[in-house]
Design a protein around this motif. Structure first.
Motif, mmCIF file in Angstrom:
data_model
loop_
_atom_site.group_PDB
_atom_site.id
_atom_site.type_symbol
_atom_site.label_atom_id
_atom_site.label_comp_id
_atom_site.label_asym_id
_atom_site.label_seq_id
_atom_site.Cartn_x
_atom_site.Cartn_y
_atom_site.Cartn_z
ATOM 1 N N ARG A 171 -4.462 -36.115 59.834
ATOM 2 C CA ARG A 171 -4.030 -35.706 58.524
ATOM 3 C C ARG A 171 -3.801 -37.331 57.660
ATOM 4 N NH1 ARG A 171 0.904 -37.134 57.127
ATOM 5 N NH2 ARG A 171 2.615 -37.631 58.896
ATOM 6 N N ARG A 172 -3.837 -38.197 58.308
ATOM 7 C CA ARG A 172 -3.582 -39.623 57.590
ATOM 8 C C ARG A 172 -5.053 -40.224 56.993
ATOM 9 N NH1 ARG A 172 0.560 -43.469 59.851
ATOM 10 N NH2 ARG A 172 0.569 -44.356 57.842
ATOM 11 N N TYR A 200 -9.223 -34.228 62.026
ATOM 12 C CA TYR A 200 -8.045 -33.484 62.290
ATOM 13 C C TYR A 200 -6.876 -34.427 62.066
ATOM 14 C CZ TYR A 200 -9.913 -35.501 66.486
ATOM 15 O OH TYR A 200 -10.365 -36.334 67.491
ATOM 16 N N TYR A 259 -8.635 -27.162 64.472
ATOM 17 C CA TYR A 259 -9.496 -27.229 63.329
ATOM 18 C C TYR A 259 -10.454 -26.395 63.018
ATOM 19 C CZ TYR A 259 -8.403 -30.466 59.701
ATOM 20 O OH TYR A 259 -7.920 -31.293 58.478
#
Length: 301
Positions: free
Chosen positions: A48-49, A46, A115
């Motif tokens: 994002r990077r 989860y 998620y």
């Protein structure tokens, strides 16, 4: 004194940043060249990077030749155990037997639920992890004649086809700190993988005791559970802190962790390849030599 007698392994715990994807891969290759044994990546799907950890492990397996690979630790609530078992075994076959399985029960439940994962209480998460281990081992057990029949509260495996078998006996390491997770480690896992930076000596000792007692209660030998540690360290002037000093301080402290607390795997958090070189050249050989000497003395006495 508690030394479980395992061979010593040293590894890296790297950050899978997608902005630096090729640098992440080069870091794994550098660790291999530096003489380290294991490359691991944290798993937060989860985030994002971050690159997807399982995809990254598969790619790194194809770009390396010798180093072992593991998630540290894989996020079970977002990775169905039967499919995960097949994925791990498949990569083990493709990589020539270089994959181990680090598992976690989950923790960032808002993000997991966002998620599509199932929100569990801490107790439920441990129960689910125990069931998942049974599912994973059942998929790997290709020699079993009976049909799969696991009817857990959180995971079921009824009539599923087994296989493929891994290329080598994959070890399941649990990221555990609390008593229920420690007991599960002793009863079902092959390794304990805590982060020890914030753990006191008493907490480490208590963790080992809990694992050992749980193992004995189900007829297992405590020495069959490997003890590994995620570590944070820096090279510099001598200091009273753990792994904050010159290489010879690292050597003495890591050898003591092995002889006194039974740890045999050390996984350095960080992406500094200069540190990989220093560990490979100045720490690993000396730790292995010192531990061998101490083990020899123990046998002689």
């Amino acid at each position: 004194m508690t030394d479980y007698g395992h061979d010593l392994i040293f590894g890296t715990f790297s950050t899978p940043m997608h902005e630096n994807a090729e640098q992440v891969v080069r870091g794994a290759q550098h660790a291999e060249r530096a003489g380290l044994d294991l490359v691991t990546f944290q798993d937060h799907p989860y985030q994002r990077r971050f690159l997807d950890t399982w995809t990254l492990l598969s790619y790194v397996a194809a770009r390396t030749e010798r180093v072992r690979l593991a998630g540290d630790v894989l996020n079970l609530p977002l990775r169905p155990p039967a499919v995960l078992a097949k994925s791990v075994a498949s990569l083990d076959v493709l990589s020539g037997g270089r994959v181990e399985l680090g598992l976690g029960a989950g923790g960032f439940w808002d993000a997991i639920e966002a998620y599509g994962g199932r929100r569990l209480s801490p107790g439920q998460a441990v129960t689910a992890l125990g069931e998942a281990i049974d599912v994973i081992r059942a998929i790997w057990d290709v020699d079993a004649r009976e049909a799969t029949a696991i009817r857990g509260e959180y995971y079921r495996l009824v009539g599923a086809k087994r296989g493929p078998a891994p290329a080598h006996p994959i070890e399941i390491w649990l990221g555990a700190h609390r008593p229920r997770m420690l007991r599960l480690t002793g009863t079902k896992a092959d390794g304990w993988l805590p982060s020890i930076g914030r753990m006191s000596t008493d907490e480490i000792r208590a963790g080992n005791e809990t694992i050992d007692e749980a193992a004995i209660a189900v007829g297992r030998e405590p020495r069959h559970v490997r003890r590994l540690a995620n570590i944070i360290g820096q090279f510099g002037p001598t200091s009273p802190r753990l792994l904050s000093g010159p290489p010879e301080q690292w050597v003495d402290q890591l050898a003591a962790m092995t002889i006194e607390h039974g740890f045999s795997g050390y996984i350095l958090a960080g992406d500094n390849t200069d540190d990989y070189d220093r560990i490979g050249q100045e720490v690993i050989p000396a730790v292995r030599e010192l531990v061998a000497v101490e083990r020899g003395r123990s046998v002689a006495s």
